[in-house]
Design a protein around this motif. Structure first.
Motif, PDB file in Angstrom:
ATOM      1  N   ASP A   1       3.413   3.353   1.569  1.00 31.95           N
ATOM      2  CA  ASP A   1       3.840   4.547   2.050  1.00 31.95           C
ATOM      3  C   ASP A   1       2.372   4.655   3.258  1.00 31.95           C
ATOM      4  N   GLU A   2       1.826   3.934   3.509  1.00 33.69           N
ATOM      5  CA  GLU A   2       0.645   4.412   4.561  1.00 33.69           C
ATOM      6  C   GLU A   2       0.416   3.116   5.486  1.00 33.69           C
ATOM      7  N   TRP A   3       1.008   2.009   5.150  1.00 38.58           N
ATOM      8  CA  TRP A   3       0.654   0.687   5.707  1.00 38.58           C
ATOM      9  C   TRP A   3       2.190   0.242   6.245  1.00 38.58           C
ATOM     10  N   ASN A   4       3.448   1.213   5.772  1.00 40.27           N
ATOM     11  CA  ASN A   4       4.214   1.362   6.197  1.00 40.27           C
ATOM     12  C   ASN A   4       5.308  -0.217   6.027  1.00 40.27           C
ATOM     13  N   PHE A   5       5.045  -0.288   5.913  1.00 40.23           N
ATOM     14  CA  PHE A   5       4.803  -2.475   5.578  1.00 40.23           C
ATOM     15  C   PHE A   5       6.356  -2.367   5.323  1.00 40.23           C
ATOM     16  N   SER A   6       7.549  -2.983   5.482  1.00 42.87           N
ATOM     17  CA  SER A   6       8.935  -3.111   4.196  1.00 42.87           C
ATOM     18  C   SER A   6       8.390  -4.267   3.616  1.00 42.87           C
ATOM     19  N   LEU A   7       9.573  -4.328   2.749  1.00 43.43           N
ATOM     20  CA  LEU A   7       9.035  -5.253   0.866  1.00 43.43           C
ATOM     21  C   LEU A   7       9.410  -6.756   1.946  1.00 43.43           C
ATOM     22  N   ASP A   8       9.936  -6.879   2.887  1.00 50.93           N
ATOM     23  CA  ASP A   8      10.070  -8.552   3.269  1.00 50.93           C
ATOM     24  C   ASP A   8       9.095  -8.818   4.013  1.00 50.93           C
ATOM     25  N   MET A   9       8.362  -8.055   4.841  1.00 52.89           N
ATOM     26  CA  MET A   9       6.447  -8.075   5.300  1.00 52.89           C
ATOM     27  C   MET A   9       5.551  -8.569   4.022  1.00 52.89           C
ATOM     28  N   ILE A  10       5.661  -7.727   2.745  1.00 52.28           N
ATOM     29  CA  ILE A  10       5.283  -7.984   2.361  1.00 52.28           C
ATOM     30  C   ILE A  10       5.163  -9.608   1.124  1.00 52.28           C
ATOM     31  N   LEU A  11       6.730  -9.960   0.826  1.00 47.91           N
ATOM     32  CA  LEU A  11       6.676 -10.626   0.489  1.00 47.91           C
ATOM     33  C   LEU A  11       6.255 -12.078   0.636  1.00 47.91           C
ATOM     34  N   LYS A  12       6.630 -11.534   2.470  1.00 46.40           N
ATOM     35  CA  LYS A  12       6.427 -12.690   3.388  1.00 46.40           C
ATOM     36  C   LYS A  12       4.487 -13.372   3.657  1.00 46.40           C
ATOM     37  N   ALA A  13       3.842 -11.886   3.083  1.00 51.22           N
ATOM     38  CA  ALA A  13       2.393 -12.355   2.318  1.00 51.22           C
ATOM     39  C   ALA A  13       2.148 -12.990   1.023  1.00 51.22           C
TER      40      ALA A  13
END
Length: 353
Positions: free
Chosen positions: A259-271
């Motif tokens: 919500d705040e950093w506006n990362f997509s799910l793909d970016m989070i899974l990449k991390a």
């Protein structure tokens, strides 16, 4: 002789709701869908010709989008407790809602033995009741055994024999995958905060009525009604946290990513994939990776790969520079050595006296 009921000076009115709806249908539905049903039922009960109500009226009264009202009627029609009758207009959203008698539906399904596909899983209107022998046989299956183990972990206790029989009957009567049963418990406990076998049963029936009997269809369903639940589930699966639910602090952190950093799910899974570099991955570790990407202005998986390649090239360049420096030092040593003649070197080394 007569019967009289005292009334108030002001007619507050009342809307009678059948207990079958409260006990069997309300637990399986989203809260918004319940509100739409109850308000629509009230309008149908009032029958005031001077008041014109439609889906837009319900939308404004409940302060919800019109699309949510329409989805609610679709849901209740699939559940088999209302019928939509389109009007002779070009507007697909203009229709009459007929509320069916739940008591009559109960009688039809339990006494007249009619085949009503919305409520039964097969042509036989009698649901199968499991016996202790069935439970013993089923428990020999690794799949069933693993299902009960996961449910026990989610409930934080072992299911009783009777509860296990009920769960087994869901598999028999609704032809549900064991993974779906586990997901129903996860959804009930995590999303609805309810640890009730009966409540989970309502969810199972709701999913069955919607044609959801495998994980693929469930993911699409949950993605439309509760996207964050899907996100939490995928993130935890990627990290290998299969047998526990996220804590409030962990959910708050993941909400910041979304919500705040506006990362997509793909970016989070990449991390999460980068967490393989550590033997003890955690939400805090993923948070540090995403925070670094946010500070560097990295917003896509492609940009992550470019950054990683730049770091590799930079590291290779540093290694190459160190090797070059060593060679230069060795060359410098050789250059100093050639200042001596052979005769001088032989004399220094004691080869010739």
């Amino acid at each position: 002789m007569s019967f009289v009921k005292k009334t108030t000076d002001i007619d507050f009115g009342q809307t009678p709701i059948e207990n079958i709806f409260i006990n069997d249908f309300m637990p399986m539905a989203d809260g918004t869908y319940v509100k739409v049903y109850l308000l629509g039922y009230k309008y149908a009960t009032d029958r005031d010709d001077n008041i014109i109500v439609d889906n837009n009226t319900i939308s404004k009264h409940l302060n919800i989008p019109l699309v949510d009202v329409l989805r609610a009627w679709d849901f209740w029609e699939k559940a088999g407790i209302i019928k939509k009758h389109p009007k002779d207009t070009n507007d697909n959203n203009d229709f009459t809602v007929e509320f069916l008698s739940l008591r009559q539906l109960y009688i039809d399904n339990n006494y007249e033995l009619k085949n009503v596909s919305n409520f039964k899983s097969s042509s036989n209107s009698k649901e199968y009741s499991c016996s202790p022998d069935d439970l013993i046989k089923a428990n020999k299956s690794p799949e069933i055994k693993n299902m009960f183990y996961q449910i026990d972990q989610l409930m934080r206790r072992q299911l009783t024999i009777n509860e296990r029989l009920v769960v087994l009957e869901w598999i028999y009567n609704f032809n549900m995958d064991t993974d779906i049963i586990v997901k129903a418990f996860e959804y009930s406990i995590e999303k609805r905060k309810v640890k009730s076998i009966r409540y989970v049963g309502g969810i199972i029936r709701s999913w069955y009525d919607s044609g959801i009997i495998n994980l693929e269809k469930l993911e699409g369903h949950l993605n439309s009604v509760d996207k964050k639940y899907i996100y939490y589930d995928k993130i935890f699966k990627t990290l290998g946290f299969n047998f526990r639910q996220p804590s409030k602090a962990e959910k708050d952190t993941m909400d910041i990513w979304l919500d705040e950093w506006n990362f997509s799910l793909d970016m989070i899974l990449k991390a999460c994939e980068n967490s393989k570099k550590t033997s003890n991955p955690s939400i805090n570790y993923i948070n540090s990776i995403l925070l670094a990407w946010k500070n560097d202005g990295i917003n896509t998986p492609e940009e992550v790969e470019i950054k990683n390649q730049e770091r590799k090239n930079s590291k290779a360049k540093k290694i190459s520079s160190k090797i070059f420096d060593k060679k230069n030092k060795f060359n410098d040593f050789e250059q100093r050595a050639v200042k001596y003649s052979n005769a001088e070197l032989e004399k220094i080394l004691g080869i010739k006296k």
